[in-house]
Motif scaffolding. Sequence first.
Motif, PDB file in Angstrom:
ATOM      1  N   LEU A  55       0.804  -1.190   0.099  1.00 34.56           N
ATOM      2  CA  LEU A  55      -0.071  -0.063   0.006  1.00 34.56           C
ATOM      3  C   LEU A  55       0.987   1.421   0.012  1.00 34.56           C
ATOM      4  CD1 LEU A  55      -2.474  -1.118   2.588  1.00 34.56           C
ATOM      5  CD2 LEU A  55      -3.208  -0.430   0.223  1.00 34.56           C
ATOM      6  N   SER A  56       1.956   1.164   0.781  1.00 32.81           N
ATOM      7  CA  SER A  56       2.949   2.459   0.812  1.00 32.81           C
ATOM      8  C   SER A  56       3.435   2.502  -0.383  1.00 32.81           C
ATOM      9  CB  SER A  56       3.769   2.265   1.766  1.00 32.81           C
ATOM     10  OG  SER A  56       3.264   2.323   3.140  1.00 32.81           O
ATOM     11  N   MET A  57       3.724   1.464  -1.035  1.00 28.59           N
ATOM     12  CA  MET A  57       4.491   1.603  -2.319  1.00 28.59           C
ATOM     13  C   MET A  57       3.603   2.449  -3.524  1.00 28.59           C
ATOM     14  SD  MET A  57       6.231  -1.294  -5.020  1.00 28.59           S
ATOM     15  CE  MET A  57       7.691  -1.488  -4.042  1.00 28.59           C
ATOM     16  N   ARG A  58       2.426   1.672  -3.487  1.00 26.89           N
ATOM     17  CA  ARG A  58       1.145   2.186  -4.193  1.00 26.89           C
ATOM     18  C   ARG A  58       1.136   3.833  -4.087  1.00 26.89           C
ATOM     19  NH1 ARG A  58      -1.171   1.276  -9.177  1.00 26.89           N
ATOM     20  NH2 ARG A  58      -3.092   2.268  -9.486  1.00 26.89           N
ATOM     21  N   ASP A  59       0.881   4.126  -2.882  1.00 26.07           N
ATOM     22  CA  ASP A  59       0.658   5.572  -2.265  1.00 26.07           C
ATOM     23  C   ASP A  59       1.812   6.208  -3.001  1.00 26.07           C
ATOM     24  OD1 ASP A  59      -0.650   7.552  -0.594  1.00 26.07           O
ATOM     25  OD2 ASP A  59       1.466   7.516   0.064  1.00 26.07           O
ATOM     26  N   GLU A  60       3.046   6.094  -2.619  1.00 27.96           N
ATOM     27  CA  GLU A  60       4.191   6.718  -3.284  1.00 27.96           C
ATOM     28  C   GLU A  60       3.900   7.180  -4.773  1.00 27.96           C
ATOM     29  OE1 GLU A  60       6.224   8.698  -1.640  1.00 27.96           O
ATOM     30  OE2 GLU A  60       4.985   8.165   0.029  1.00 27.96           O
ATOM     31  N   ARG A  61       3.786   5.855  -5.425  1.00 31.46           N
ATOM     32  CA  ARG A  61       3.461   5.873  -6.856  1.00 31.46           C
ATOM     33  C   ARG A  61       2.453   6.872  -7.571  1.00 31.46           C
ATOM     34  NH1 ARG A  61       5.028  -0.167  -8.780  1.00 31.46           N
ATOM     35  NH2 ARG A  61       6.996  -0.014  -8.276  1.00 31.46           N
ATOM     36  N   TYR A  62       1.318   6.699  -6.915  1.00 34.49           N
ATOM     37  CA  TYR A  62       0.011   7.332  -7.299  1.00 34.49           C
ATOM     38  C   TYR A  62      -0.040   8.776  -6.717  1.00 34.49           C
ATOM     39  CZ  TYR A  62      -4.856   8.174  -8.005  1.00 34.49           C
ATOM     40  OH  TYR A  62      -6.116   8.679  -8.410  1.00 34.49           O
ATOM     41  N   CYS A  63       0.584   9.261  -5.680  1.00 33.41           N
ATOM     42  CA  CYS A  63       0.688  10.433  -5.160  1.00 33.41           C
ATOM     43  C   CYS A  63       1.579  11.273  -6.127  1.00 33.41           C
ATOM     44  CB  CYS A  63       0.822  10.741  -3.823  1.00 33.41           C
ATOM     45  SG  CYS A  63      -0.229  10.121  -2.756  1.00 33.41           S
ATOM     46  N   ALA A  64       2.790  10.420  -6.530  1.00 35.64           N
ATOM     47  CA  ALA A  64       3.594  11.392  -7.393  1.00 35.64           C
ATOM     48  C   ALA A  64       3.156  11.485  -8.719  1.00 35.64           C
ATOM     49  CB  ALA A  64       4.969  10.297  -7.330  1.00 35.64           C
ATOM     50  N   TRP A  65       2.596  10.681  -9.305  1.00 30.42           N
ATOM     51  CA  TRP A  65       1.900  10.941 -10.521  1.00 30.42           C
ATOM     52  C   TRP A  65       0.705  12.022 -10.444  1.00 30.42           C
ATOM     53  CZ3 TRP A  65      -3.648   9.518 -11.077  1.00 30.42           C
ATOM     54  CH2 TRP A  65      -4.148   9.945 -12.308  1.00 30.42           C
ATOM     55  N   PHE A  66       0.036  11.667  -9.269  1.00 31.21           N
ATOM     56  CA  PHE A  66      -1.173  12.701  -9.164  1.00 31.21           C
ATOM     57  C   PHE A  66      -0.642  14.023  -8.804  1.00 31.21           C
ATOM     58  CE2 PHE A  66      -5.036  14.573  -6.699  1.00 31.21           C
ATOM     59  CZ  PHE A  66      -6.021  14.363  -7.529  1.00 31.21           C
ATOM     60  N   GLU A  67       0.288  14.379  -8.281  1.00 32.84           N
ATOM     61  CA  GLU A  67       0.967  15.596  -7.910  1.00 32.84           C
ATOM     62  C   GLU A  67       1.348  16.275  -9.084  1.00 32.84           C
ATOM     63  OE1 GLU A  67       1.962  18.797  -5.165  1.00 32.84           O
ATOM     64  OE2 GLU A  67       1.904  16.691  -4.348  1.00 32.84           O
ATOM     65  N   GLY A  68       2.219  15.472  -9.973  1.00 31.41           N
ATOM     66  CA  GLY A  68       2.342  15.946 -11.133  1.00 31.41           C
ATOM     67  C   GLY A  68       1.444  16.392 -12.283  1.00 31.41           C
ATOM     68  N   LEU A  69       0.330  15.917 -11.913  1.00 33.87           N
ATOM     69  CA  LEU A  69      -0.996  16.523 -12.648  1.00 33.87           C
ATOM     70  C   LEU A  69      -1.351  17.964 -12.305  1.00 33.87           C
ATOM     71  CD1 LEU A  69      -3.489  13.387 -12.390  1.00 33.87           C
ATOM     72  CD2 LEU A  69      -2.213  14.078 -14.436  1.00 33.87           C
ATOM     73  N   LEU A  70      -1.128  18.100 -11.287  1.00 37.14           N
ATOM     74  CA  LEU A  70      -1.856  19.279 -10.506  1.00 37.14           C
ATOM     75  C   LEU A  70      -0.753  20.613 -10.750  1.00 37.14           C
ATOM     76  CD1 LEU A  70      -3.819  17.892  -7.587  1.00 37.14           C
ATOM     77  CD2 LEU A  70      -4.280  18.060 -10.091  1.00 37.14           C
ATOM     78  N   VAL A  71       0.576  20.433 -10.595  1.00 37.07           N
ATOM     79  CA  VAL A  71       1.616  21.312 -10.603  1.00 37.07           C
ATOM     80  C   VAL A  71       1.008  22.383 -11.825  1.00 37.07           C
ATOM     81  CG1 VAL A  71       4.054  21.942 -10.812  1.00 37.07           C
ATOM     82  CG2 VAL A  71       3.166  19.915  -9.414  1.00 37.07           C
ATOM     83  N   GLY A  72       1.162  23.585 -11.344  1.00 39.14           N
ATOM     84  CA  GLY A  72       1.121  24.739 -12.164  1.00 39.14           C
ATOM     85  C   GLY A  72      -0.421  25.144 -12.544  1.00 39.14           C
ATOM     86  N   SER A  73      -1.486  24.515 -11.782  1.00 33.99           N
ATOM     87  CA  SER A  73      -2.711  24.902 -12.332  1.00 33.99           C
ATOM     88  C   SER A  73      -2.996  26.462 -11.926  1.00 33.99           C
ATOM     89  CB  SER A  73      -3.743  24.099 -11.303  1.00 33.99           C
ATOM     90  OG  SER A  73      -3.559  22.924 -11.554  1.00 33.99           O
ATOM     91  N   ALA A  74      -3.488  27.052 -12.955  1.00 36.59           N
ATOM     92  CA  ALA A  74      -3.726  28.633 -12.691  1.00 36.59           C
ATOM     93  C   ALA A  74      -5.021  28.816 -12.033  1.00 36.59           C
ATOM     94  CB  ALA A  74      -3.445  29.313 -14.133  1.00 36.59           C
ATOM     95  N   SER A  75      -5.837  27.964 -12.024  1.00 36.77           N
ATOM     96  CA  SER A  75      -7.131  28.429 -11.547  1.00 36.77           C
ATOM     97  C   SER A  75      -7.890  27.173 -10.874  1.00 36.77           C
ATOM     98  CB  SER A  75      -8.098  28.905 -12.579  1.00 36.77           C
ATOM     99  OG  SER A  75      -8.318  27.966 -13.468  1.00 36.77           O
ATOM    100  N   ASN A  76      -8.777  27.124 -10.115  1.00 38.05           N
ATOM    101  CA  ASN A  76      -9.337  25.997  -9.502  1.00 38.05           C
ATOM    102  C   ASN A  76     -10.287  25.188 -10.633  1.00 38.05           C
ATOM    103  OD1 ASN A  76      -8.309  26.849  -7.020  1.00 38.05           O
ATOM    104  ND2 ASN A  76     -10.772  27.280  -6.265  1.00 38.05           N
ATOM    105  N   ASP A  77     -10.593  25.972 -11.513  1.00 36.43           N
ATOM    106  CA  ASP A  77     -11.279  25.283 -12.877  1.00 36.43           C
ATOM    107  C   ASP A  77     -10.220  24.440 -13.684  1.00 36.43           C
ATOM    108  OD1 ASP A  77     -13.203  24.498 -14.605  1.00 36.43           O
ATOM    109  OD2 ASP A  77     -12.526  26.026 -16.093  1.00 36.43           O
ATOM    110  N   GLU A  78      -9.006  24.985 -13.868  1.00 35.23           N
ATOM    111  CA  GLU A  78      -8.101  24.083 -14.456  1.00 35.23           C
ATOM    112  C   GLU A  78      -7.442  23.043 -13.763  1.00 35.23           C
ATOM    113  OE1 GLU A  78      -3.339  24.573 -15.952  1.00 35.23           O
ATOM    114  OE2 GLU A  78      -4.511  26.467 -15.872  1.00 35.23           O
TER     115      GLU A  78
END
Length: 183
Positions: A55-78
């Motif tokens: 679970l911890s390994m999956r958490d690290e992978r998923y969170c790294a991927w997910f965080e990467g999606l969100l970096v640089g969002s200019a608005s809540n809509d984006e």
Amino acid sequence: MNEKRQHLLETALQLFYHYGVQAVGINEILKTSGIAKKTLYHHFPSKDELVIAALSMRDERYCAWFEGLLVGSASNDELAERIFNGLSQWFNDEVGSLDKFRGCFFINTSAEYSDASCPISIRCKEHKQRIKAIIARHLVEPDETYLEFLCTLKEGAIVLAYVCQDKQAAEKAYATVRKFISK
């Protein structure tokens, strides 16, 4: 990380995610990994400890991927658009680091452990809290109601994509967000 420990974890995670934690026994992990029982128990004294490590390994992978999606969002809509576009990619097996989509490993595992106080259930809950914190951190305009709304739709989309095989669940969830924003 020790190479054999890493291999055991990779094997266990793949088997658990594909078949379910309760359906996979230690012997299947040993056979698939080609690693001796003594080595497994040296690294993981119990199956529960192996599950928590997976679970911890999956958490690290998923969170790294997910965080990467969100970096640089200019608005809540984006931000919302990035969340649901990313989920759509995951549902459609376009995210190699997450393997073929079989639902949320944390939802699936949590469903197998009914005792909310057991360490495995607690680890699943911690993952969901971590994802919520990642979204909150990337909100351009902090809004607790909007945060709850996004998290609820995200979880619902994941469940619908897996249980109902609705590969368009993320797009439908984002359409709901758009309606919410336009009000």
